[in-house]
Design a protein around this motif. Structure first.
Motif, mmCIF file in Angstrom:
data_model
loop_
_atom_site.group_PDB
_atom_site.id
_atom_site.type_symbol
_atom_site.label_atom_id
_atom_site.label_comp_id
_atom_site.label_asym_id
_atom_site.label_seq_id
_atom_site.Cartn_x
_atom_site.Cartn_y
_atom_site.Cartn_z
ATOM 1 N N GLY A 39 0.793 -1.220 0.000
ATOM 2 C CA GLY A 39 0.000 0.000 0.000
ATOM 3 C C GLY A 39 0.822 1.265 0.000
ATOM 4 N N LYS A 40 2.083 1.197 -0.414
ATOM 5 C CA LYS A 40 2.933 2.374 -0.520
ATOM 6 C C LYS A 40 2.977 2.862 -1.967
ATOM 7 C CE LYS A 40 4.311 2.383 3.807
ATOM 8 N NZ LYS A 40 3.916 3.476 4.740
ATOM 9 N N ILE A 41 3.047 4.173 -2.141
ATOM 10 C CA ILE A 41 3.097 4.751 -3.479
ATOM 11 C C ILE A 41 4.491 4.564 -4.058
ATOM 12 C CG2 ILE A 41 2.934 6.890 -4.803
ATOM 13 C CD1 ILE A 41 0.855 7.838 -2.717
ATOM 14 N N LEU A 42 4.529 3.965 -5.236
ATOM 15 C CA LEU A 42 5.792 3.780 -5.951
ATOM 16 C C LEU A 42 6.025 4.865 -6.993
ATOM 17 C CD1 LEU A 42 5.687 -0.085 -6.537
ATOM 18 C CD2 LEU A 42 7.014 1.165 -4.817
ATOM 19 N N LEU A 366 3.302 14.018 10.293
ATOM 20 C CA LEU A 366 3.032 12.797 9.543
ATOM 21 C C LEU A 366 3.263 12.972 8.054
ATOM 22 C CD1 LEU A 366 -0.247 11.670 11.374
ATOM 23 C CD2 LEU A 366 2.039 10.670 11.620
ATOM 24 N N ALA A 367 3.949 14.018 7.656
ATOM 25 C CA ALA A 367 4.139 14.281 6.234
ATOM 26 C C ALA A 367 5.007 13.221 5.560
ATOM 27 C CB ALA A 367 4.756 15.665 6.025
ATOM 28 N N GLY A 368 5.723 12.428 6.313
ATOM 29 C CA GLY A 368 6.444 11.318 5.726
ATOM 30 C C GLY A 368 5.573 10.129 5.414
ATOM 31 N N GLU A 375 6.341 9.639 -3.582
ATOM 32 C CA GLU A 375 6.790 8.256 -3.520
ATOM 33 C C GLU A 375 7.154 7.870 -2.090
ATOM 34 O OE1 GLU A 375 9.924 7.498 -6.295
ATOM 35 O OE2 GLU A 375 8.854 8.441 -7.963
ATOM 36 N N GLY A 376 6.764 6.673 -1.710
ATOM 37 C CA GLY A 376 7.057 6.147 -0.387
ATOM 38 C C GLY A 376 5.974 6.382 0.634
#
Length: 434
Positions: A39-42, A366-368, A375-376
């Protein structure tokens, strides 16, 4: 398996209040989001490019629907959900006549478990994937809220609402019970991804110095915890704080003297904050939550965004259920636009979308994890469709650009427009109502 989500992709890359709004807003027509099996954006980009680069990815095609980042609600009350839309009160009498009776019902754990599931479902159904929530005064009810969030996929920051003054006895903690019960919940959330604890003194009038000392002890012992409370919401409230704390220079100083202000402090409302208070908030890097619907509903006043931004105070947006009357940050953003018009401040599509997404993630550290499609980050997003709204389709057709269409979405959204909510790449709405 990797998945490609196709649609009109829109998000903000960075803060448009400090950079160029044009450069900060990215809209990818015929776009795509690529997410991994976790579920992480690549990647994001034109769909033809990503489809060619990833031929084995599962395709989820939303056609001409819009994909926006999941929204961040910076201030909402779980045990007030059934006190929403109470008639004819200002803040202090509203608490006594409408809110406290509603909050007492959460002493019943079975009732609270069902209410928690419905509450979390409703947030997700309105596109909120991250929320800072005032929990119940009752530990089993607040534990049920955390559990509902874990099960349903809501990134949740919450904590026991703490009071030891001026409320029905069953809603009050002693300082010792507050410390012990908060500590148990903090230990629970530390072990669960997506759950975070916020030490939650209700507001200055509800907490004795001893209770404030407990709050300070908790954030010193657990420095990753947040602290959330209220400030300068209502003029009668401010006068009552002056009378109760004559030694304090102002409302903010009550919290400052207790050591409760830091970059992990979120102060709700700040409608009537003085220049001195705003300067001190900026110095201590506190965050402020703007709740326009609630402020108007209770007749509290109109928040001045420009005064906060001039001092680089980070501002996020909250629905403030139950003084607010809907769960939708998208609808709240329309009220933000209207409220700031009263100060001759014009908020375009980039700034409005930022306030409901990346601004909240940045304010909550929480911006990370969320806030845009970098990405990520977690693949948290909503899918907006005008297919069942012919009138709105005609409005969109008359826009001269995708940016103008986005602005229309941010001001004309209705719940029927939300087709789906994804959290961490997982479909969480639509689902059967709990």
């Amino acid at each position: 398996m990797k998945r490609l989500f196709l649609g009109i992709v829109a998000h903000v890359l960075e803060n448009p209040f400090t950079g160029s709004a044009e450069d900060c807003l990215e809209i990818i027509e015929d776009g795509a989001l690529l997410a991994d099996e976790h579920g992480k954006i690549l990647a994001r980009g034109p769909k033809q490019t990503l489809m060619a680069a990833h031929p084995d990815a599962e395709i989820v095609d939303f056609g001409d629907d819009w994909l926006l980042p999941g929204f961040v609600d910076g201030h909402v009350h779980f045990p007030q959900v059934y006190a929403t839309a109470a008639y004819g009160h200002h803040l202090l009498d509203w608490l006594q006549t409408s809110v406290f009776p509603a909050e007492l019902a959460f002493a019943d754990e079975a009732f609270a478990v069902v209410a928690a599931r419905r509450f979390v479902h409703q947030l997700l159904r309105m596109g909120t994937t991250t929320a800072l929530v005032f929990g119940s005064q009752f530990t089993p009810a607040t534990r049920a809220l955390f559990e509902a969030a874990r099960q349903q996929g809501l990134r949740l920051i919450s904590g026991l609402t703490l009071m030891d003054l001026d409320a029905p006895a069953r809603l009050l903690h002693t300082p010792q019970s507050a410390y012990d019960e908060c500590r148990q919940l903090i230990r629970m959330t530390e072990k669960t991804p997506g759950l975070y604890y916020a030490v939650t003194p209700r507001f200055a009038l509800s907490c004795s110095p001893a209770m404030m000392d407990v709050c300070r002890s908790l954030i010193e012992e657990f420095p990753d915890c947040y602290l959330q409370t209220h400030i300068n919401e209502n003029l009668d409230e401010i006068e009552a704080v002056k009378a109760s704390f004559p030694e304090a220079h102002n409302y903010l100083d009550v919290y400052a003297r207790q050591g409760l202000l830091s970059p992990r402090t979120v102060l709700a409302h700040s409608v009537h904050s003085t220049d001195a208070e705003l300067d001190r908030m900026a110095e201590l890097d506190c965050r402020v939550c703007h709740c326009p619907a609630s402020n108007m509903y209770l007749g509290s006043g109109i928040f001045n965004l420009a005064r906060h931004l001039e001092r680089r105070i980070q501002v996020l947006v909250g629905t403030d259920i139950g003084a607010g009357t809907n769960f939708s940050i998208l609808e709240e953003l329309s009220d933000v636009y209207k409220a700031q018009q009263m100060y001759d401040m014009r908020l375009g599509a980039a700034k409005l979308l930022y306030l409901g997404t990346l601004a909240g993630a940045e304010a909550l550290h929480l911006a990370g994890e969320t806030g845009n499609f970098a990405e990520g980050k977690s693949a948290d997003f909503v899918v907006l469709s005008s297919q069942t709204d012919l009138c709105f389709q005609e409005r969109l057709a008359r826009c001269t650009s995708r940016k103008d269409q986005l602005f229309a979405w941010l001001n004309m959204f209705r719940p029927s427009h939300l087709r789906a909510t994804y959290s961490g790449g997982r479909l969480v709405i639509p689902e059967e109502r709990p």
